[in-house]
Design a protein around this motif. Structure first.
Motif, short mmCIF file in Angstrom:
data_model
loop_
_atom_site.label_atom_id
_atom_site.label_comp_id
_atom_site.label_asym_id
_atom_site.label_seq_id
_atom_site.Cartn_x
_atom_site.Cartn_y
_atom_site.Cartn_z
N SER A 112 0.85 -1.20 0.00
CA SER A 112 0.00 0.00 0.00
C SER A 112 0.88 1.24 0.00
O SER A 112 2.09 1.15 0.24
CB SER A 112 -0.88 0.03 1.26
N GLY A 113 0.23 2.37 -0.20
CA GLY A 113 0.96 3.63 -0.13
C GLY A 113 1.48 3.89 1.27
O GLY A 113 2.61 4.35 1.46
N SER A 114 0.66 3.60 2.27
CA SER A 114 1.08 3.84 3.66
C SER A 114 2.32 3.01 3.98
O SER A 114 3.25 3.50 4.64
CB SER A 114 -0.04 3.46 4.63
N TYR A 146 -0.33 14.43 2.85
CA TYR A 146 -0.91 13.12 3.18
C TYR A 146 0.07 12.04 2.77
O TYR A 146 0.43 11.94 1.59
CB TYR A 146 -2.26 12.91 2.47
N GLY A 148 -0.42 8.70 3.94
CA GLY A 148 -1.00 7.47 4.44
C GLY A 148 -1.22 7.53 5.93
O GLY A 148 -1.04 8.58 6.57
N GLU A 220 4.95 15.21 -1.26
CA GLU A 220 4.26 14.76 -2.47
C GLU A 220 4.62 15.79 -3.55
O GLU A 220 4.42 16.99 -3.32
CB GLU A 220 2.75 14.79 -2.26
N SER A 225 -4.46 14.27 -1.85
CA SER A 225 -5.54 14.00 -0.88
C SER A 225 -5.88 15.22 -0.04
O SER A 225 -6.96 15.31 0.51
CB SER A 225 -5.12 12.87 0.05
N ASP A 253 6.84 11.29 -2.47
CA ASP A 253 5.73 10.35 -2.31
C ASP A 253 4.90 10.43 -3.59
O ASP A 253 4.12 11.37 -3.78
CB ASP A 253 4.90 10.73 -1.07
N VAL A 255 2.64 8.26 -4.66
CA VAL A 255 1.56 7.27 -4.60
C VAL A 255 0.41 7.65 -5.54
O VAL A 255 -0.20 6.78 -6.15
CB VAL A 255 1.09 7.07 -3.14
N ILE A 256 0.15 8.95 -5.70
CA ILE A 256 -0.88 9.31 -6.70
C ILE A 256 -0.29 9.83 -8.01
O ILE A 256 -0.91 9.70 -9.06
CB ILE A 256 -1.91 10.32 -6.16
N LYS A 282 -0.98 2.24 -5.54
CA LYS A 282 -2.15 2.56 -6.37
C LYS A 282 -2.06 2.12 -7.84
O LYS A 282 -2.39 1.00 -8.17
CB LYS A 282 -2.45 4.06 -6.27
C1 LIG Z 1 0.55 10.68 -1.46
C2 LIG Z 1 -0.05 9.50 -0.76
N1 LIG Z 1 0.72 8.74 0.02
C3 LIG Z 1 0.24 7.67 0.66
C4 LIG Z 1 -1.07 7.29 0.51
C5 LIG Z 1 -1.59 6.11 1.26
O1 LIG Z 1 -1.87 5.06 0.40
P1 LIG Z 1 -2.71 3.81 0.91
O2 LIG Z 1 -4.11 4.29 1.12
O3 LIG Z 1 -2.56 2.82 -0.21
O4 LIG Z 1 -2.08 3.32 2.17
C6 LIG Z 1 -1.91 8.05 -0.31
C7 LIG Z 1 -3.32 7.68 -0.48
O5 LIG Z 1 -4.13 8.39 -1.02
C8 LIG Z 1 -1.40 9.19 -0.95
O6 LIG Z 1 -2.16 9.97 -1.73
#
Ligand SMILES: Cc1ncc(COP(=O)(O)O)c(C=O)c1O
Length: 440
Positions: A112-114, A146, A148, A220, A225, A253, A255-256, A282
């Protein structure tokens, strides 16, 4: 079967990031999905304006991905991730580093992103330690970030409501200011002109703690988010310079932003700024199966490759790191992206997207609109004394009218699958205009 466990009883599932009581009074349920559209359990069609949760970049139920998962589940369902492997995890890693900025030749898998964020923070701390600089323990995040919801990500994150319930979190963390300057940058198309100087606050924070105690800075490249905050021109470059000057690792980061969201495989390539570590999840598997990957510069990876060969070099990992089905889904996802040119499609579509998005400027209560690639945000004036309510009621109305949007605070965030057509962009903004004009 008692009432408590009847299949249509919604009580047992404590839903994540959801107004549970509101939802359970009037549930919104999807039954199926194809390409750009969801179908609800009551048979209505809903246009996906958010790629699920910023993850379904290739659209829904894509045949290659579905088939790869089906085939893998029947061939090798699971292989232990520690001290053992399977070919597809390695094949996927090779394909991933091929897409990454030059010199980021290694990936560490998460789910996961977190987990990617917490993994990246741990890599940063451990890297300095193996280099003999264990006194570098401080981590610097940013307001309104954000990252996670695990403890590391929550600590470096900057969303007050996500932090205030959870005690002291990690110690040794500080934050630079966010870059949201509506008074100067409202209604900017693309990257804002003002705010690059906010990066200089990093110098002050680093000086305050002494640079020799700082391990990493995480941002990010485009904050999603927290309401879509586009980096001011020159801002990321400045962060890179300050980190280089003080031997601090820079973590993006992604993730998006990873996997094509702003028109390049990664934001690092789009902005021409290469971080030391890059977190993803993601879009890596098109959101279909949980998987994340942390990319690291070769020098960071290589710093761990010392000591006796039978010893584990980095004491970290997950039962499902590089899971066979996730790896197969990842490979099929990358193939789909490449077959259809999706990793750069946002660049071609973004002028049209931008035009249609900014055409909503005249709608009531709109106080800012911002965009980059296939991301858009519409900020609404909050109802006095009832923050978030206006955007939430827009979300509910949009859902009833067949459009999925996402809201955070009083901001509507849009991030459709990268397969969206111009006609579907028109449909999205026609529907959204009706929602905004409808007395929300
Ligand atoms: C920049 C960023 N990092 C981390 C996460 C966390 O990802 P996850 O929900 O898969 O743990 C998100 C989720 O939206 C995100 O936008």
């Amino acid at each position: 079967m008692s009432d408590r466990v009847a299949p249509n009883n919604l009580e047992a599932f404590w839903m994540p990031f959801t107004a549970n009581r509101q939802f359970k009074k009037a549930p919104r349920m999807f039954a199926s999905a194809k390409d750009m559209y969801y179908k609800t359990v009551d048979g209505r069609t809903v246009l996906d304006g958010t790629a699920g949760l910023w993850c379904v970049n290739a659209g829904h139920c894509r045949p290659k991905i579905t088939e790869a998962i089906r085939a893998q589940a029947g061939e090798l369902d699971y292989a232990p991730a520690f001290q053992l492997g399977h070919p597809k995890a390695f094949e996927l890693a090779n394909r991933l580093v091929d897409l990454a900025p030059q010199g980021m030749g290694h990936v560490f898998y998460t789910n996961s992103g977190s987990e990617s964020v917490d993994t990246a923070l741990k890599i940063a701390l451990a890297y300095h330690r193996v280099k003999g600089q264990g006194e570098r323990f401080r981590l610097i995040g940013r307001e309104r970030a954000y990252h996670g919801i695990n403890f590391g990500g929550t600590s470096v994150g900057g969303i007050v409501s996500n932090r205030k319930m959870f005690g002291t979190l990690l110690t040794g963390v500080d934050h630079i200011p966010h870059t949201h300057l509506p008074e100067k940058n409202a209604f900017t198309r693309g990257q804002p002109e003002h705010g690059a100087d906010l990066a200089d606050t990093l110098e002050r924070i680093v000086a305050l703690h002494d640079p020799s105690t700082v391990a990493a800075v995480i941002v990010e490249p485009v904050a999603g988010s927290t309401g879509v905050l586009i980096p001011p021109k020159g801002y990321l470059q400045r962060l890179r310079e300050i980190c280089d000057k003080h031997g601090i690792l820079l973590i993006f980061d992604e993730v998006i932003t990873g996997f094509g969201r702003i028109g390049a495989p990664f934001a690092a390539e789009y902005f021409g700024v290469t971080p030391d570590i890059m977190t993803t999840a993601k879009g890596l598997t098109n959101g279909v199966i949980p998987m994340g990957a942390v990319f690291v510069r070769d020098e960071i990876h290589d710093a761990f490759m010392h000591g006796p060969e039978h010893m584990i070099e980095f004491m970290h990992g997950y039962t499902y790191s590089g899971n066979p089905i996730a790896s197969a889904a990842g490979l099929a996802t990358l193939e789909t992206y490449q077959d259809e040119g999706l990793l750069t499609r946002a660049k071609e579509l973004s002028p049209y997207w931008e035009e249609q998005l900014h055409s909503l400027k005249d709608c009531p209560h709109v106080i800012d609109i911002r965009n980059l690639g296939l991301i858009g945000a519409i900020e609404l004036e909050p109802i006095a004394g009832e923050p978030t309510k206006r955007a939430f009621s827009a979300f509910l109305k949009a859902y009833d009218d067949g459009l999925l949007i996402r809201t955070t605070g009083d901001i509507i965030a849009l991030s459709p699958p990268l397969i969206i057509s111009k006609a579907e962009i028109d449909e999205l903004f026609d529907k959204l205009r009706k929602v905004l004009m409808n007395n929300i």
